[in-house]
Design a protein around this motif. Structure first.
Motif, mmCIF file in Angstrom:
data_model
loop_
_atom_site.group_PDB
_atom_site.id
_atom_site.type_symbol
_atom_site.label_atom_id
_atom_site.label_comp_id
_atom_site.label_asym_id
_atom_site.label_seq_id
_atom_site.Cartn_x
_atom_site.Cartn_y
_atom_site.Cartn_z
ATOM 1 N N GLY A 174 44.217 -29.926 -93.540
ATOM 2 C CA GLY A 174 43.586 -28.665 -93.720
ATOM 3 C C GLY A 174 42.938 -28.000 -92.344
ATOM 4 N N GLY A 175 42.401 -28.775 -91.506
ATOM 5 C CA GLY A 175 41.860 -28.189 -90.182
ATOM 6 C C GLY A 175 43.125 -27.743 -89.294
ATOM 7 N N ALA A 176 44.028 -28.455 -89.359
ATOM 8 C CA ALA A 176 45.297 -28.124 -88.540
ATOM 9 C C ALA A 176 45.821 -26.786 -88.900
ATOM 10 N N MET A 177 45.944 -26.416 -90.306
ATOM 11 C CA MET A 177 46.416 -25.432 -90.830
ATOM 12 C C MET A 177 45.361 -24.118 -90.643
ATOM 13 N N LYS A 178 44.175 -24.353 -90.770
ATOM 14 C CA LYS A 178 43.117 -23.401 -90.641
ATOM 15 C C LYS A 178 42.927 -22.816 -89.144
ATOM 16 N N LEU A 179 43.282 -23.841 -88.165
ATOM 17 C CA LEU A 179 43.453 -23.462 -87.001
ATOM 18 C C LEU A 179 44.671 -22.604 -86.478
ATOM 19 N N GLY A 180 45.755 -22.967 -87.158
ATOM 20 C CA GLY A 180 47.016 -22.165 -86.899
ATOM 21 C C GLY A 180 46.746 -20.940 -87.594
ATOM 22 N N ALA A 181 46.074 -20.626 -88.534
ATOM 23 C CA ALA A 181 45.809 -19.331 -89.217
ATOM 24 C C ALA A 181 44.874 -18.359 -88.598
ATOM 25 N N GLN A 182 43.801 -18.981 -87.892
ATOM 26 C CA GLN A 182 42.699 -18.333 -87.159
ATOM 27 C C GLN A 182 43.570 -17.881 -85.749
ATOM 28 N N VAL A 183 44.118 -18.500 -85.208
ATOM 29 C CA VAL A 183 44.862 -18.213 -83.882
ATOM 30 C C VAL A 183 45.466 -17.104 -84.063
ATOM 31 N N ALA A 184 46.468 -17.053 -85.412
ATOM 32 C CA ALA A 184 47.397 -15.797 -85.754
ATOM 33 C C ALA A 184 46.533 -14.809 -86.320
ATOM 34 N N GLY A 185 45.326 -14.798 -86.482
ATOM 35 C CA GLY A 185 44.430 -13.356 -86.735
ATOM 36 C C GLY A 185 44.467 -13.337 -88.343
ATOM 37 N N ALA A 186 44.479 -14.392 -88.884
ATOM 38 C CA ALA A 186 44.195 -14.554 -90.290
ATOM 39 C C ALA A 186 42.842 -13.924 -90.840
ATOM 40 N N SER A 187 42.757 -13.647 -91.877
ATOM 41 C CA SER A 187 41.265 -13.208 -92.365
ATOM 42 C C SER A 187 40.543 -14.523 -92.630
ATOM 43 N N PRO A 188 39.185 -14.557 -92.796
ATOM 44 C CA PRO A 188 38.515 -15.914 -93.219
ATOM 45 C C PRO A 188 38.888 -16.390 -94.484
ATOM 46 N N ALA A 189 39.279 -15.466 -95.463
ATOM 47 C CA ALA A 189 39.707 -15.960 -96.636
ATOM 48 C C ALA A 189 40.963 -16.471 -96.712
ATOM 49 N N GLU A 190 41.932 -16.100 -96.108
ATOM 50 C CA GLU A 190 43.315 -16.472 -95.924
ATOM 51 C C GLU A 190 43.472 -17.676 -95.244
ATOM 52 N N ALA A 191 42.503 -18.000 -94.259
ATOM 53 C CA ALA A 191 42.518 -19.212 -93.404
ATOM 54 C C ALA A 191 41.935 -20.089 -94.160
ATOM 55 N N GLU A 192 40.964 -19.848 -95.107
ATOM 56 C CA GLU A 192 40.185 -21.078 -96.090
ATOM 57 C C GLU A 192 41.333 -21.377 -97.190
ATOM 58 N N GLN A 193 42.159 -20.474 -97.605
ATOM 59 C CA GLN A 193 42.969 -20.902 -98.507
ATOM 60 C C GLN A 193 44.117 -21.718 -97.991
ATOM 61 N N LEU A 194 44.459 -21.462 -96.806
ATOM 62 C CA LEU A 194 45.450 -22.310 -96.270
ATOM 63 C C LEU A 194 45.070 -23.758 -96.090
ATOM 64 N N TYR A 195 43.648 -23.784 -95.769
ATOM 65 C CA TYR A 195 43.000 -25.092 -95.618
ATOM 66 C C TYR A 195 42.986 -25.775 -96.980
ATOM 67 N N ALA A 196 42.564 -25.092 -97.969
ATOM 68 C CA ALA A 196 43.036 -25.612 -99.308
ATOM 69 C C ALA A 196 44.002 -26.365 -99.379
#
Length: 322
Positions: A174-196
């Motif tokens: 989950g953390g690996a995916m959230k990191l990638g999303a954050q670096v790419a500029g995803a919104s907090p909600a999108e990053a959290e969803q990818l973490y899930a």
């Protein structure tokens, strides 16, 4: 969209190009050694796939991917020491090759190296990335601690076990995916969803590993079938059996726990699993978490074609035989 195989190759090249100091040799040589042992690189692949999902540059996300892979290998060094494991990916473990003290210290430096990779991220995302990485790393350590404590406990609930594997295994996906999303500029909600998505996939992956340990094809699984049974490891399958078994079968299970004949122990315990349909019950639990993962990815408001490779990878992981 990149395929996982393409990203594996990119990551492998990046790992091979990391330049560690050469002195003291006994500190840094073990790091180069374990990082070169390969593996599927699934965690950094997920980081880059997450960045790619949000149309981020994979080169910009590479420091985050390398931080995740370095941290993962750091945990393997220390886990192998705690498990007294002689082999890792078919090769000598670091503590067997260089000694326990050197292995501990090299592992410690790998945590520093992981942070050095993270520090190369853009300053606009660095704070969020550090928070995600630190929470992930802390969770993995908590999971390892719980796993050790479970070995000494007579009673462990299925809920406690699921939480342990969530921390020890799943939060890193989950953390690996959230990191990638954050670096790419995803919104907090999108990053959290990818973490899930990653976390639930990680739980399902570990539950599948429990099943394969008993019922996998030894030619494909790559590990000794019944290893968890031999070690009296408290897996979902064992805990479910203890929950359902009658008094006579519980006595049989207790007797098998001290059986030194490993072949007989595996055969007898597997027969108990069969009698109570434990494989089927564990598979239902596994599918429950994989369904949660697929649901999280499905509901992400991104074009379906951009999610296709992630769906394929998740499906592959959930239908593996090893």
């Amino acid at each position: 969209m990149y395929t996982p195989n393409q990203l594996q190759e990119v990551i492998e090249n990046a790992v091979q190009n990391i330049k560690y100091p050469t002195h003291p040799e006994m500190l840094y040589e073990p790091i180069s050694y374990i990082m070169s042992l390969g593996g599927k690189r699934i965690r950094p692949v997920l980081t880059l796939m997450a960045a790619d999902l949000f149309e981020g540059d994979i080169n910009t996300a590479m420091p985050a991917a390398l931080a995740i892979e370095t941290f993962h290998n750091f945990t393997l060094i220390h886990d192998d020491i705690m498990d007294n494991a002689p082999l890792r990916r078919g090769k000598q473990t670091v503590h067997e090759k260089w000694g326990v003290n050197n292995a501990i210290l090299s592992g410690d430096v790998m945590m520093v190296e992981a942070n050095k990779h993270l520090s190369m991220l853009d300053s606009q995302v660095l704070k969020d990335a550090l928070n995600t990485f630190n929470a992930t790393a802390q969770g993995v350590c908590e999971g390892q601690q719980l796993d050790m404590e479970f070995e000494e406990q007579d009673v462990v609930s299925i809920t406690d076990y699921i939480n342990m594997i969530r921390l020890k295994t799943a939060v890193l996906l989950g953390g690996a995916m959230k990191l990638g999303a954050q670096v790419a500029g995803a919104s907090p909600a999108e990053a959290e969803q990818l973490y899930a998505f990653g976390e639930n996939l990680g739980i399902a992956f570990q539950l599948q590993d429990d099943i394969l340990d008993v019922y996998g094809d030894p030619e494909k699984f790559g590990k000794q079938i019944g290893g968890d049974i031999i070690a009296n490891k408290k897996t979902l399958m064992l805990l479910k059996l203890k929950e359902l078994a009658n008094a006579n079968d519980l006595l049989e299970l207790e007797q098998q726990s001290i059986n030194k004949d490993h072949v007989d122990k595996i055969k007898s315990t597997t027969a108990l699993y069969d009698n109570y349909s434990i494989r089927e019950l564990a598979s239902i639990e596994m599918r429950n978490y994989s369904d949660k993962a697929f649901s999280a990815l499905s509901s992400l408001q991104i074009k379906e074609e951009r999610k296709a490779e992630l769906f394929k990878l998740a499906d592959l992981l959930m239908n593996r035989e090893y």
